[in-house]
Design a protein around this motif. Structure first.
Motif: not given
Ligand SMILES: [Fe+2]
Length: 273
Positions: A135, A167, A170, A198, A214, A242
């Motif tokens: 990730e 992600d 992110n 994610h 999250h 998440e």
């Molecule tokens: Fe993640």
């Protein structure tokens, strides 16, 4: 497919109240390795009901001194014991020598770091007998940067033949904090190697900083970025919602999962929706 992290806090409603309908569940193997008694039985029920995805926390693939071979063997046994369909980890490090830092720290974007990470990945993949799925990290401090992050990720994926967990939140968080274009970043990822996605909410501290907590609902720009990513991928990739803090009623998570499924259906079946 849209999944959610299984948590002990909501285990009862999750297993028995039918308030939430994920297509799969994700857990951190570190939280369940060696667990016995009541929780072992509850976890077994979860596995019987849903496909299990594992997302590790402490492999520390970026550690310069290498990975912990005994730990990787434990993970391999856990994958086999639980029948997990997927094992992913973080492209980060959390251990230096014998010190566990209890944080997922970014790896410097340098050639030297790439060589070490690739070496570590090849060892882990050999031990596990499967490709690692790594990730992209969120980070807040400026790193030593000889090359760009997309170049860093692409070279690691190409040389190690590993796969990627993208992600989307992110990417959004980093693009906001470090002032770059999130869509351009995603376009430069090795998209053909993305096996898992994610998505999450985050916390906006001020006009200059957001933190990947999250702990909140997903915001519209992150849904938009997911839509853009799926348009690029043009295939179904499992998506995990998440949520680790501020856990709301399960109905709230269910409605977020519905929104994720709607985006996935719209992109994959544009004529039907
Ligand atoms: Fe993640």
């Amino acid at each position: 497919m849209v999944g959610i992290g299984y948590r002990k806090e909501f285990s009862k409603e999750f297993l028995y109240d039918h308030k939430i309908h994920p297509d799969f569940v994700e857990v951190a193997p570190e939280n369940w390795l060696g667990v016995g008694g009541y929780w072992k039985q509850e976890f077994k029920k979860v596995r019987e009901k849903y496909p299990l995805f594992l997302h590790g926390l402490s492999l520390s693939i970026g550690s310069p001194e290498g990975v912990d071979i005994d730990f990787v063997k434990k993970i391999k046994a856990f994958i086999e014991e639980t029948g997990a369909v997927l094992y992913s980890e973080h492209l980060s490090f959390s251990k230096v020598d014998n010190a566990h830092l209890y944080d997922l720290l970014p790896i410097p974007f340098t050639q030297d770091a790439i060589d070490r990470v690739v070496e570590n990945i090849l060892i882990v993949q050999d031990l596990l007998g499967r490709r690692l799925i790594l990730e992209n990290a969120s980070y807040y401090t400026l790193l030593k940067q000889e090359i760009s992050e997309p170049e860093f990720i692409n070279e690691i994926v190409r040389r190690s033949d590993c796969e990627m967990l993208l992600d989307v939140n992110n990417v959004y968080v980093n693009s906001f904090n470090h002032h770059y274009d999130a869509k351009e970043f995603i376009s430069k990822m090795p998209l053909e190697r993305v096996k898992y996605i994610h998505i999450a909410g985050h916390f906006k501290v001020n006009e200059h900083l957001i933190i990947d907590t999250h702990g909140a609902e997903i915001i519209d720009p992150v849904y938009d970025l997911l839509d853009f990513t799926l348009q690029k991928l043009q295939r179904e990739v499992p998506i995990l919602l998440e949520r680790d803090f501020n856990i709301p009623e399960l109905e709230v998570l269910e409605s977020e999962m519905t929104q994720l499924r709607n985006i996935q259906n719209k992109v994959l079946n544009p004529m039907i929706v």
